[in-house]
Design an enzyme around this catalytic site. Structure first.
Site, PDB file in Angstrom:
ATOM      1  N   HIS A  30      86.495  15.045 -16.270  1.00  0.00           N
ATOM      2  CA  HIS A  30      86.093  15.530 -17.589  1.00  0.00           C
ATOM      3  C   HIS A  30      84.760  14.941 -18.083  1.00  0.00           C
ATOM      4  O   HIS A  30      83.786  15.648 -18.258  1.00  0.00           O
ATOM      5  CB  HIS A  30      87.166  15.184 -18.634  1.00  0.00           C
ATOM      6  CG  HIS A  30      88.557  15.609 -18.279  1.00  0.00           C
ATOM      7  ND1 HIS A  30      88.993  16.926 -18.360  1.00  0.00           N
ATOM      8  CD2 HIS A  30      89.628  14.899 -17.848  1.00  0.00           C
ATOM      9  CE1 HIS A  30      90.262  16.985 -18.007  1.00  0.00           C
ATOM     10  NE2 HIS A  30      90.677  15.778 -17.691  1.00  0.00           N
TER      11      HIS A  30
HETATM   12  O1  RIB Z   1      91.391  15.414 -22.260  1.00  0.00           O
HETATM   13  C1  RIB Z   1      90.507  14.674 -21.440  1.00  0.00           C
HETATM   14  C2  RIB Z   1      89.859  13.585 -22.224  1.00  0.00           C
HETATM   15  O2  RIB Z   1      90.854  12.683 -22.710  1.00  0.00           O
HETATM   16  C3  RIB Z   1      88.906  12.716 -21.370  1.00  0.00           C
HETATM   17  O3  RIB Z   1      87.870  12.222 -22.178  1.00  0.00           O
HETATM   18  C4  RIB Z   1      89.790  11.583 -20.940  1.00  0.00           C
HETATM   19  O4  RIB Z   1      89.057  10.383 -20.671  1.00  0.00           O
HETATM   20  C5  RIB Z   1      90.638  11.393 -22.158  1.00  0.00           C
HETATM   21  O5  RIB Z   1      89.897  10.596 -23.090  1.00  0.00           O
END
Ligand code: RIB
Ligand code: CA
Length: 311
Positions: free
Chosen positions: A241
């Site tokens: 992500h």
């Molecule tokens: O949903 C994904 C996000 O939530 C990413 O930033 C992961 O690190 C968590 O913080």
């Protein structure tokens, strides 16, 4: 001229990879890391931020502790994804570098007031508590922020922590609402795009094959991180992500999206934290965000691996 950025983060293996990518990229000048409670409680996210800076050989990067709780709700964490330390996988040594004394929110405010207007980009990788608190405490900084490029939200991919909501937004929906209504130029990396940045086995092995301390640690992080997502989605590899935020700053042409209206649900218990993205422009609500829907995955991983090799 390097681009000034502040990374607001809740490490988190994917946050760690994003921070390493930023520190390996001379196009960016990381003014500081601000830790926030999210994946794990603040004492761990601040510690993990220090560990990642030392892994990168950058003990000069100022790291600040921020908010330990969301604006108006109890903290929800994600140890089930990131492990009890929040950075399970590699065995990183206890950091020698120390946290800065100032609170992260004060660092954000003071930096925005000091640097020339329009020259600082804020890169939130976790819940938006620190950013919203800074905007509430010092509304004058909003027009001084060049743009906010954040990981959060979802539309076609719907939720990952509830059926309707993505984790970063869900943890602090009131903070997200403040940021999305701030009028500050927003670039949003939702699950719609991050779920196309899958760290497959060959990609993990490419990190390991770097043979460096960083490459091996990133392989160990992504090995650990993926076990949850494969079990859940059956996908070939976990979505990486947060590095999408930094890769966008470096090579925006790797990404495509639409400038649309995005608003945050803050009252319904059923859909709390949902990012309601008007992708098809069926309302007359004003566009407030570049909402990214796709990326060139090979190009993304090629950039990431090449940059990690520099650390
Ligand atoms: O949903 C994904 C996000 O939530 C990413 O930033 C992961 O690190 C968590 O913080
Ligand atoms: Ca994160």
């Amino acid at each position: 001229m390097p681009r000034n950025i502040i990374i607001d983060t809740d490490p988190g293996q994917d946050d760690a990879v994003a921070i390493l990518l930023a520190l390996a990229s001379p196009e960016l000048r990381v003014l500081g890391l601000t830790a926030v409670a999210g994946n794990v409680p603040l004492p761990l996210t601040q510690l993990n931020a220090l560990k990642v800076c030392e892994l990168a050989g950058r003990p000069d990067i100022p790291v600040f502790a921020g908010c330990a709780e969301p604006l108006a709700r109890r903290l929800v964490t994600a140890e089930h994804v990131h492990g009890k330390t929040g950075l399970d996988g590699p065995d990183l040594p206890a950091p020698k570098m120390r946290l800065q004394d100032r609170h992260a929110v004060d660092f954000i405010i003071e930096t925005l007031r000091r640097e020339p207007s329009g020259t600082v980009t804020i890169c939130p990788l976790g819940p938006l508590t620190n950013i919203a608190t800074a905007l509430q405490k010092a509304p004058d900084i909003a027009p001084r922020i060049h743009e906010i490029v954040l990981m959060g939200g979802a539309y076609f991919e719907v939720g990952n922590i509830t059926p309707a909501a993505e984790f970063n937004i869900y943890v602090d929906p009131e903070a997200a609402d403040i940021v999305f209504k701030s009028g500050i130029p927003l670039v949003v990396m939702p699950l719609d795009v991050t779920h196309k940045a899958l760290v497959t086995r060959p990609r993990v092995e490419a990190f390991r094959a770097l043979g460096t301390r960083t490459g091996i640690a990133v392989a160990e992080m992504t090995d650990f991180f993926e076990r949850f997502d494969i079990g859940k989605y059956g996908s070939e590899g976990a979505p990486l992500h947060d590095p999408c935020v930094i890769a966008y700053l470096l090579q925006p042409h790797l990404f495509t999206g639409r400038h649309i209206n995005v608003e945050i649900e803050t009252s319904s218990e059923l859909t709390l934290g949902m990012s309601v993205a008007d992708w098809w422009r069926v309302t007359d609500r004003a566009a407030n965000a570049l909402f990214i829907g796709d990326l060139h995955a090979e190009g993304f991983f090629g950039l990431l691996t090449e940059r990690l090799a520099r650390l």
